[in-house]
Design an enzyme around this catalytic site. Structure first.
Site, PDB file in Angstrom:
ATOM      1  N   ASP A 344       0.837  -1.185   0.000  1.00 39.20           N
ATOM      2  CA  ASP A 344       0.000   0.000   0.000  1.00 39.20           C
ATOM      3  C   ASP A 344       0.880   1.246   0.000  1.00 39.20           C
ATOM      4  OD1 ASP A 344      -2.687   1.281   0.446  1.00 39.20           O
ATOM      5  OD2 ASP A 344      -1.677   1.941   2.276  1.00 39.20           O
ATOM      6  N   GLU A 381       1.608  -0.595  -5.061  1.00 38.19           N
ATOM      7  CA  GLU A 381       0.693   0.483  -5.374  1.00 38.19           C
ATOM      8  C   GLU A 381       1.615   1.681  -5.582  1.00 38.19           C
ATOM      9  OE1 GLU A 381      -3.383   2.536  -3.699  1.00 38.19           O
ATOM     10  OE2 GLU A 381      -1.773   2.152  -2.248  1.00 38.19           O
TER      11      GLU A 381
END
Length: 695
Positions: A344, A381
């Site tokens: 993330d 990401e």
């Protein structure tokens, strides 16, 4: 613990480890003046032990007669000096950063802030021991059964899902197991995943997390889990039988079940920030141990330098903090059996000591050098919210990345918001404008964050009122089209169009070169009722509705068909870019090529075709030495007649999959050079009978 030279000391001393006759405890707190180990009994009474420190700032103690199940925390003493990034407050019982099991959540009504209500910079003397989660000593246990073979990314079909929401309403999962690791591993669940061709399940965060105070204040919770507190501990609330270490065993059993089914386990991990938020938030662990070491701070050393939008940013420019992240990753691979990670806001992890982005960061080099971590999958990401945070395409050959350019363009193509098909070809062949290899592109159209695929064709606007923020949260640019009516309807024409559009999305996703990622439930028409930011919805808004699955069986069946084609035919999943290069034996005309684009007029696309902004139809020819396919993408709302290519490309063409209805396309093979009609808004996969085919 780590084999890579990031921390200047042996990190295996950190955390809690059972030894002969007792347990060893260790904590890195380099600027502390005193550290106490607090052993907590069932009645929450405590016995504190002073720890000793070495030259590296590692505090240790061995306590006899300690067994598994012992709960503990740390009290860290030192100056209260926010101007130097020091917020030591021994009234706060702190969680072990290396804890492998954590008891529970947080009592947000308790004194969990290190500061007073009047000032973020004045210490609060109230003891919080009854309001905070505790670490639990666990016994070593066997790791899960390894998967027989980790697939290459080119073979992978990733399925992003939530541990709790996926089975919370599953009618075949026993009620006491729903929403747990055991429930996710239940045979009926795994049977569905294998039936639709999933090769890897990507779990939304399962490392121990907490909710933000402002979310709890609205009577909600952090459902997605992007608010980590314990990087080594599986989230206790997802265990069916308890939080005193049973969560470790149950997680391992879940991984074994997936591995036995041939499904890899990928964890969505949040190392970019922690659940403590900014300095005005709760102090539960890292901030109280050493604010300036664990977190990025502004030049004033008082305030957090936030590039995550979550209040704090973990500072991996500190070797010891980077070692914590790497030790955690290694633990999840070696002891918990996982096969890869999705990071993330990954850009935060590669910022240097000046907060600048460094694609040669020691974090990336450590993953490449480590003999455990260089054998698993790493998916970025590829952005955060800080300066130069958007790093799509920059991560290099050992990484895969979420391709938001694919997501945005495909949404626009099927809703008619693009001019021509030039970029369509780029996205379909693996986004070579962004990446050095097609397996770097994780193609997706939806994810946990945003509309589901059904909502993408049902709503033009977000409907987030249930989140308690007056519909101000969530993205406004959804690139969606409601097919003529906002929300659900009984109009059969609109319903049929929505199904067709979802089938077109699914087909585009699974037929494009790269690594497809399916959001859980998209194959079954899952809806969030127009909520595009359901992070705080631990409710039917987010949970899978298995009862609604039958109505969307057309999509489920198509997913199974296309993943089977992808698995059985390497020409549909190339691992290297294709460049119109010759393949197969030469014919009387010319040799076939591995990639070509067709206009529908019988020949390949020419310059005028590529520059035609009104064009809504494109044929992608993909082949290898043994087989060839021609895939038509037609987004216009009217049918169109196309002429199939000459025998050089295939003697005849058989429809092997499509997003159309029965009877809209010929069932029999169509000879080369003849014409067929593509119905409106469809994807059609045609397999070639080649000149050198036998029989």
């Amino acid at each position: 613990m780590t084999d890579i030279n990031t921390a200047p000391f042996d990190t295996s001393a950190l955390g809690s480890t059972l030894v002969d006759g007792g347990c060893r405890f260790g904590l890195w707190a380099p600027r502390a003046e005193r550290v106490e180990l607090a052993l907590v009994a069932d009645d929450r009474s405590q016995v504190n032990h002073d720890m000793t420190v070495d030259e590296h700032g590692v505090w240790t103690i061995v306590v006899p007669d300690i067994s598994a199940g012992q709960r503990y925390g740390f009290r860290v003493h030192g100056p209260w000096d926010p101007d130097r990034g020091m917020r030591f407050n021994p009234a706060k019982l702190l969680l072990d950063p290396y804890a492998k099991a954590v008891t529970a959540g947080v009592d947000y009504h308790g004194p969990i802030m290190d500061h007073t209500p009047e000032s973020n910079y004045e210490p609060d003397p109230a003891d919080d021991a009854t309001s905070v989660p505790l670490a639990v000593v666990i016994e070593d246990s066997e790791p899960p059964k390894p998967i027989a073979r980790r697939r290459d990314m080119s073979e992978s079909v990733i399925y992003e899902t939530h541990v709790k929401g996926y089975t919370r309403q599953h009618p075949l999962v026993p009620e006491h197991l729903r929403g747990t690791y055991a429930g996710l591993a239940y045979p009926a669940v795994i049977e569905h995943l294998t039936s639709i061709g999933v090769t890897a399940i990507e779990l939304l965060p399962i490392q121990q997390f907490v909710s933000e105070p402002f979310v709890v204040g609205r009577g909600l919770s952090n459902y997605w889990g992007y608010n980590t507190l314990g990087f080594f501990a599986p989230h206790a609330a997802y265990c069916s039988v308890g939080s005193m270490g049973a969560q470790v065993r149950e997680f391992k059993e879940m991984v074994t079940a997936f591995h036995e089914a041939g499904i890899e386990v990928i964890l969505d991990v949040v190392y970019n920030h922690t659940g403590e938020g900014g300095h005005e938030g709760p102090t539960l662990s890292f901030r109280g141990i050493d604010h300036e070491s664990y977190y990025r701070l502004n030049n004033d050393h008082r305030n957090d330098y936030d590039v995550t939008g979550c209040g704090n940013s973990v500072d991996t420019s500190h070797p010891e903090v980077l070692a914590l992240v790497l030790d955690s990753l290694r633990y999840w691979v070696t002891e918990m059996g996982v096969d890869g990670f999705r990071y993330d806001l990954a850009t935060t992890l590669i910022r240097d000591e000046s907060h600048g982005v460094d694609q040669n960061h020691p974090f990336k080099q450590a993953l490449l050098d480590d003999p455990v971590l260089n054998k698993v999958k790493h998916i970025a990401e590829p952005w955060d919210l800080g300066p130069y945070g958007y790093q799509v395409g920059a991560w290099g050959p050992h990484w895969s990345e979420w391709n938001d350019r694919f997501r945005d363009y495909v949404r626009d193509f099927w809703r008619g918001a693009v001019c021509g098909v030039e970029e369509l070809a780029t996205r379909l062949c693996g986004s070579p404008d962004l990446y050095g290899q097609p397996t770097s592109s994780v193609n997706f159209i939806t994810a946990h964050d945003g509309f589901t695929m059904r909502d993408l064709v049902t709503y033009d606007m977000k409907h987030n009122q249930d989140n308690g923020e007056d519909n101000h949260d969530g993205a406004n640019d959804n690139r969606s089209w409601n097919c003529g009516w906002e929300g659900e309807t009984t109009d059969q024409a609109i319903i049929m169009l929505r199904h067709r559009q979802v089938r077109n999305f699914v087909a585009t996703l699974l037929l494009a070169t790269g690594v497809p990622m399916i959001t859980a439930g998209d194959e079954m028409g899952r809806t969030q009722q127009g909520n595009n930011n359901a992070y705080c919805q631990d409710s039917p808004i987010s949970w899978m509705d298995w009862e609604d699955a039958e109505a969307w069986s057309d999509v489920t069946d198509l997913v199974a068909t296309l993943t089977t084609l992808r698995r059985e035919h390497p020409a549909l999943r190339p691992s290297i870019y294709r460049h119109h290069d010759p393949v197969g034996p030469a014919t009387n005309a010319r040799t076939r090529v591995d990639l070509a684009w067709f206009s529908g007029h019988g020949g390949e696309m020419v310059t005028d075709d590529w520059h035609d902004e009104s064009r809504r139809t494109l044929g992608m020819y993909t082949s290898d030495a043994d087989e060839a396919f021609l895939i038509w993408f037609h987004a216009d709302d009217h049918p169109t007649e196309i002429i199939l290519p000459s025998p050089r490309w295939g003697q005849s063409w058989q429809v092997v999959a499509s997003t159309t209805l029965p009877g809209e396309l010929p069932d029999e093979p169509v000879p080369a050079g003849l014409s067929i009609t593509l119905p409106s808004r469809c994807v059609v996969v045609m397999g070639a009978s080649l000149a050198n085919d036998k029989g």
